[in-house]
Design an enzyme around this catalytic site. Structure first.
Site, mmCIF file in Angstrom:
data_model
loop_
_atom_site.group_PDB
_atom_site.id
_atom_site.type_symbol
_atom_site.label_atom_id
_atom_site.label_comp_id
_atom_site.label_asym_id
_atom_site.label_seq_id
_atom_site.Cartn_x
_atom_site.Cartn_y
_atom_site.Cartn_z
ATOM 1 N N CYS A 142 0.868 -1.094 -0.029
ATOM 2 C CA CYS A 142 0.082 0.121 0.002
ATOM 3 C C CYS A 142 0.729 1.375 -0.126
ATOM 4 C CB CYS A 142 -0.990 -0.067 1.198
ATOM 5 S SG CYS A 142 -0.358 0.118 2.675
ATOM 6 N N HIS A 187 -2.563 1.089 6.754
ATOM 7 C CA HIS A 187 -3.056 0.976 5.372
ATOM 8 C C HIS A 187 -3.323 2.580 4.992
ATOM 9 C CE1 HIS A 187 -4.399 -0.969 1.889
ATOM 10 N NE2 HIS A 187 -5.532 -0.197 1.818
ATOM 11 N N HIS A 213 -6.212 1.929 -4.378
ATOM 12 C CA HIS A 213 -5.116 1.577 -3.453
ATOM 13 C C HIS A 213 -4.524 -0.035 -3.775
ATOM 14 C CE1 HIS A 213 -8.176 -1.086 -0.651
ATOM 15 N NE2 HIS A 213 -8.484 -1.064 -1.973
#
Length: 452
Positions: free
Chosen positions: A365, A415, A427
Site C-alpha cells: 500500500c 493502510h 489502493h
C-alpha cells in the site's frame, strides 16, 4: 715499501667498511619495518574477520525478519477470511430479524382489522358458551405463546448480531495491529539492509587498503634486494681492486729490491778498483749508500685507491582511510496537483500486491502511494505511518482527489490509499489482490492527509 703496502691495504679496508656499514644499518631497519608491516596486515585481517562476522549476523537478522513477515502475512489473510465470514453471518441475521419484524407487525394489523381481542377477560365475556370460552382461551394462549417465541427469538438474534459485530471489530483490530507490525518490520528491514551495505563498503575499502599496503611492501622488498645486489657487486669490485693493488705493490717492491742489489754490486766493484785508503773507502761506501738511499727515497710511486659510491635507500609508506556518513533531510513543502496524481495512479490498476513492493512489478500500500507521488514530482516517506506526517490532517469527508487516506489511529496506521473523490479511492489492498478502486461504504478510512 712495506709501509706503502700496509697503507694501501688499510685504505682498501676502510673503503670496504664504509660501503658495508650503511648496508648493515639499512638491512636492520628494513627488517624492523617488515615486521611492523606484518603486524599491521595481521591486525587488518583480524578486523576483516570481525566485520565479516557482523555481516553474517546482519544477514541472519534480515532472514529472520523476512520469515516473520511471511508468517504475519499468512495470519493477516486468515483474519480477513474470518472477517468476511462474520460479515456474511451478520447479514443473514439481519434478514431473519427483518422477517420476524414483518410477522409481528402483520399479526398486530390483523388484530386491529378483524377486531380480535388479545385480552383473556374480553375473550371469556364475549364467548357464546363455555365451550366457546375455552376455545377462545386456548387460541389466545397459542397466540400469546407464539408472539412470546417470536419476541424471544428476535431478542436472541439481536444479541447474536451485537456479539458478531463485536467479534468482527476485534478481528479487524487484530488485522490493523498486524499491519502496523508489518510496516514497522519493513522499516527495520530497510535500516538493517542499509547497515549491511555500509559494512560491506567498509570491508571493500579495507580490502583495497590491504592490497595497496601489500603491493607497497613487495615493492620495498624488491628495492631492498636490488640494493643488496648492488652492494655485493661493489664489494666484489673493491676486493678485486685491493688484490690488484697488493699485486702491484709486491711487483714494485721486487723491482726496487733488484735495482738496489744491482747498484750495490756496481758500487762494490768501483770501490775495490779505485779505493786508496780505508777511510776513503769508507767515505766512498758511505757516499754510495747515501746516494742509494736518496735514490730509493727519491723514487716516486703512485698509489691508486678505489672509491666506492655511497649507498642511498628510500622507504615510503602510504595508508588510506575512509569513512562513511549519511544524513536525511525532510521533504520540502509541496503543491499537489490532484488530477495528475489520480491520472498517474489509475495507470497501475491490476498491478499485483507484493509485500515490500515499490515498483509496477508489484506494490504494497505505501509503496504504491510513494511511487505514484514520486512520478508527479512529490517525495513521500517509504512506510505508512511515516506518510501520515507529509501534510495536514483533514476529515475523510474533506478529502479530495489526490489526498491520502489512512486506516488506524494517527502514529500507528496500517493502510494508506489515494482519494479519488466522491467517497472512492485507489489502493493496493492485500496479498492475493491487485491495485483497484474501492469506496468508503466497503472499507472506510479513519482520517485523511492533504500533502503540502
Amino acid at each position: 715499501m712495506k709501509k706503502r703496502i700496509l697503507s694501501l691495504l688499510l685504505v682498501s679496508s676502510i673503503v670496504l667498511t664504509s660501503a658495508a656499514a650503511p648496508t648493515l644499518v639499512f638491512a636492520s631497519d628494513f627488517d624492523n619495518k617488515i615486521e611492523e608491516k606484518n603486524k599491521e596486515i595481521s591486525d587488518l585481517q583480524n578486523q576483516q574477520a570481525s566485520i565479516q562476522s557482523q555481516v553474517a549476523a546482519l544477514e541472519s537478522d534480515v532472514a529472520a525478519i523476512n520469515e516473520k513477515a511471511q508468517t504475519l502475512l499468512q495470519q493477516q489473510g486468515d483474519l480477513r477470511a474470518d472477517s468476511e465470514k462474520l460479515k456474511q453471518e451478520i447479514a443473514d441475521l439481519k434478514v431473519r430479524i427483518e422477517k420476524r419484524e414483518e410477522a409481528i407487525q402483520k399479526q398486530a394489523r390483523d388484530v386491529q382489522v378483524n377486531g380480535q381481542s388479545t385480552n383473556f377477560i374480553d375473550a371469556v365475556l364475549e364467548a357464546d358458551s363455555l365451550t366457546d370460552a375455552i376455545g377462545r382461551v386456548q387460541a389466545m394462549t397459542t397466540i400469546v405463546n407464539a408472539n412470546k417465541d417470536l419476541v424471544d427469538q428476535q431478542k436472541a438474534d439481536q444479541e447474536a448480531v451485537e456479539a458478531k459485530k463485536a467479534e468482527n471489530d476485534d478481528k479487524l483490530a487484530e488485522i490493523a495491529a498486524n499491519q502496523f507490525e508489518l510496516e514497522t518490520q519493513l522499516g527495520d528491514l530497510q535500516a538493517k539492509q542499509a547497515d549491511l551495505n555500509v559494512l560491506q563498503a567498509e570491508l571493500a575499502v579495507q580490502q583495497a587498503s590491504k592490497e595497496d599496503e601489500k603491493a607497497d611492501l613487495e615493492k620495498q622488498k624488491e628495492e631492498y634486494e636490488a640494493e643488496q645486489a648492488r652492494i655485493a657487486a661493489e664489494e666484489a669490485a673493491a676486493a678485486a681492486a685491493r688484490e690488484q693493488a697488493a699485486q702491484e705493490a709486491a711487483a714494485q717492491e721486487a723491482a726496487a729490491a733488484e735495482a738496489a742489489t744491482q747498484k750495490a754490486a756496481a758500487s762494490s766493484d768501483s770501490s775495490t778498483s779505485n779505493s786508496t785508503t780505508p777511510s776513503a773507502t769508507t767515505n766512498s761506501s758511505s757516499t754510495t749508500n747515501n746516494t742509494q738511499g736518496d735514490s730509493s727515497q727519491g723514487g716516486g710511486s703512485t698509489n691508486t685507491t678505489p672509491s666506492t659510491p655511497a649507498n642511498n635507500s628510500n622507504n615510503n609508506q602510504g595508508s588510506n582511510n575512509s569513512g562513511n556518513g549519511a544524513s536525511n533531510t525532510p521533504a520540502p513543502a509541496q503543491t499537489v496537483n490532484g488530477s495528475a496524481i489520480v491520472a498517474e495512479a489509475m495507470k497501475y490498476i491490476g498491478t499485483p500486491y507484493v509485500w515490500g513492493g515499490t515498483t509496477p512489478d508489484g506494490f504494497d500500500c505505501s509503496g504504491f502511494t510513494q511511487y505514484v507521488f514520486a512520478k508527479v514530482g512529490i517525495s513521500l516517506p517509504r512506510v505508512t505511518y511515516a506518510q501520515e506526517f507529509s501534510g495536514t490532517v483533514i476529515s475523510i469527508n474533506e478529502a479530495k482527489a489526490g489526498d491520502l487516506l489512512f486506516w488506524g489511529s494517527r502514529g500507528s496506521t496500517h493502510h494508506v490509499a489515494i482519494a479519488l473523490g466522491n467517497g472512492q479511492y485507489v489502493h493496493a489492498p492485500t496479498p492475493g489482490q491487485n491495485v483497484s478502486v474501492s469506496s468508503y461504504s466497503y472499507y472506510s478510512p479513519d482520517f485523511a492527509v492533504r500533502v503540502n
